[in-house]
Design an enzyme around this catalytic site. Structure first.
Site, PDB file in Angstrom:
ATOM      1  N   LYS A  35       0.847  -1.196   0.000  1.00  0.00           N
ATOM      2  CA  LYS A  35       0.000   0.000   0.000  1.00  0.00           C
ATOM      3  C   LYS A  35       0.876   1.237   0.000  1.00  0.00           C
ATOM      4  CE  LYS A  35      -2.122   2.692   3.112  1.00  0.00           C
ATOM      5  NZ  LYS A  35      -2.074   3.929   2.328  1.00  0.00           N
ATOM      6  N   GLU A  69       9.270   0.143  11.249  1.00  0.00           N
ATOM      7  CA  GLU A  69      10.350   1.124  10.994  1.00  0.00           C
ATOM      8  C   GLU A  69       9.726   2.492  11.193  1.00  0.00           C
ATOM      9  OE1 GLU A  69      13.474   0.701  10.250  1.00  0.00           O
ATOM     10  OE2 GLU A  69      13.572  -1.419   9.775  1.00  0.00           O
TER      11      GLU A  69
END
Ligand code: NAD
Length: 491
Positions: free
Chosen positions: A175, A250
């Protein structure tokens, strides 16, 4: 105007309800492209296609060596199209074309690195502590991988996930960010040309709600690789409570750069400039807390201000521009507000702190250096994602490390010193996943990347990442000629 389409199950398509959103060029505030807003139904279609490709057909039966070959082919095509892909990224994000073109070319090396690893994933034969048993492990693909990327380095952050995921035999649904949908949908053309079996790579665009939520909580998703902000990550963690997907995060940072009296001053100034004004400061590893030892503080500051004021701000597509706009208007407004609040709290604006003159359109902000007496000032605490650094001073190495570690984040850290012992001591003592000594912001497919604390967990790049996209199966084989013993008769 370009109207992009989703890429699901090997075909380009519209969102199921026909919904679209605009993509704006941050350099002039103009809509230049539109992209489909994927619905829950689109997410489901993409995940089901990925699952089908994982469990049957050409991809499921392909040898690891041939998976690697497809990834090498992808790498070559990305490299061949790097200039175009970079330019698209610049239009969508405002990042400098010289950087996005270079990064797109380098992205190919991430695919090559993992292409080479595809047929080097292997299990173990175990020295089991029982007779007549042969026990070994198999590393299987973990399943359907959902990759969620932010706007600021989409091609790169896609490669750090898709490279190891495909090398290990998984299938993926990626996405893109709603702030910059174009680079990934442009990348879909490259993927299509390579000829991956349908469903192996699906690329969708849409908003966090419903698209991101539906993807990360989908029951057929086994692994989520997320890059983005801390608050979004909290929602992703909640989403994965639905499917218990293995999750890597992250996230952001407030990385320190420590500059000691013995440092090469020119190199240290370069480090602070690269760490804060590269990509207009919109980098997860921005070194936005700069700690300077008292003996060189004034000279360092003078040089730094000179460099900041000489930066050429302008159109990110122009070759001689050194700093472009921020990606969104909201981001520029937020940075303005934090700088104003920090000034009210006692920060000194040494340079910058406002919109540059002569830029009536686009979301530009001047390279900004704030002087801060303590880390109670807001600019030293929050991730700004803009060209703003806070400079603080320290007396001793011990104090510098304590100040650097006084943060909820732990992504990057810079150390500038010519004392090799100090370089090792400080590198060991700072609380961060990456430490750069006498350099800053360097990356490589070979080197693990990731953070501690609220900067997330899990690593991208490097050899170990490949195992993060596998699951271990342990196989026990009875090698004796006798049938299995009666469990109620103890030997
Ligand atoms: P963001 O968190 O706003 O968005 C990231 C992605 O999450 C987008 O694709 C968004 O659509 C999606 N999302 C939003 N809500 C969601 C939900 N409920 N479920 C699933 N997905 C959802 O981040 P951003 O503003 O695009 O990017 C900037 C942030 O990314 C910064 O904090 C930066 O530090 C971080 N970042 C980290 C790294 C790293 O490697 N550590 C690299 C680049 C950027």
């Amino acid at each position: 105007m370009t109207d992009y389409r989703l890429y699901i199950d090997g075909e380009f398509c519209e969102a199921s309800d026909g919904g679209r959103f605009d993509s704006v060029n941050p350099a002039n505030g103009q809509v230049w492209a539109t992209a489909p807003a994927a619905t829950e139904a689109d997410v489901d279609r993409a995940v089901v296609a990925a699952r089908r490709a994982l469990t049957g057909g050409d991809w499921a039966t392909m040898s690891a060596t041939n998976r690697g070959r497809l990834l090498f082919e992808l790498a070559d095509r990305v490299a061949g199209r790097a200039s175009h892909l970079g330019e698209i990224e610049t239009r969508d994000t405002g990042k400098l074309a010289v950087e996005t073109r270079g990064q797109s070319a380098y992205v190919a090396d991430y695919y090559r690195y993992y292409a080479g690893l595809a047929d080097k994933i292997q299990g173990d034969t175990l020295p089991i502590d029982k007779p007549d048993l042969h026990v070994f492990t198999i590393r299987e693909p973990v399943g359907v991988v959902a990759a969620i990327v932010p706007w600021n380095a989409e091609m790169f952050l896609t490669a750090t996930k898709v490279g190891p995921a495909l090398a290990a035999g998984n299938t993926v649904v990626i996405k893109a960010s709603e702030e910059a949908p174009a680079p990934l949908l442009e990348f879909a053309e490259v993927v299509h040309e390579v000829g991956f079996p349908p469903g192996v790579i699906n690329l969708i665009t849409g908003f966090g709600e419903p698209c991101g939520r539906a993807l990360t909580s989908h029951p057929l998703v086994s692994r989520v690789a997320f890059t983005g902000g801390v608050e979004t990550a909290r929602r992703v963690v909640e989403n994965t409570a639905q499917n218990f997907a293995h999750l890597s995060l992250e996230l952001g940072g407030k990385s320190p750069i420590l500059i000691f009296n013995d440092a090469d001053l020119e190199g240290a100034v370069n480090g602070a400039v690269a760490g804060n004004f590269g990509a207009s400061g919109q980098s997860c590893v921005a070194g936005s807390r700069v700690f300077v030892q008292a003996g060189i503080h004034d000279e360092f500051l003078e040089r730094l201000i000179g460099r900041a004021e000489a930066i050429r701000i302008g159109d990110p597509l122009h070759e001689d521009t050194q700093m472009g706009p921020l990606a969104t208007e909201a981001q520029r407004d937020r940075i303005e507000a934090v700088v104003a609040e920090s000034r009210d709290q006692g920060a000194t604006v040494h340079t910058g702190g406002k919109r540059p003159e002569g830029f009536d359109t686009g979301w530009y902000f001047e390279p900004t250096v704030l002087g801060c007496d303590s880390q109670s000032i807001r600019s030293t605490q929050v991730e700004l994602f803009g060209p703003v650094m806070s400079v603080l001073t320290f007396e001793s190495e011990e104090e510098a490390v304590a100040m650097a570690n006084d943060s909820v984040f732990g992504l990057g850290a810079g150390v500038f010193t010519t004392d090799v012992g100090r370089a090792h001591r400080v590198a060991k003592a700072v609380h961060s996943g990456i430490v750069w000594v006498n350099t800053y912001r360097a990356i490589s497919p070979v080197a693990p990347f990731g953070g501690f604390g609220q900067s997330g967990h899990g690593r991208e790049a490097g050899i170990d990442t490949i195992y993060d996209y596998t699951r271990t199966k342990t196989v026990w084989i009875n090698t004796s000629e006798d049938p299995m013993a009666n469990p109620f008769v103890m030997r």
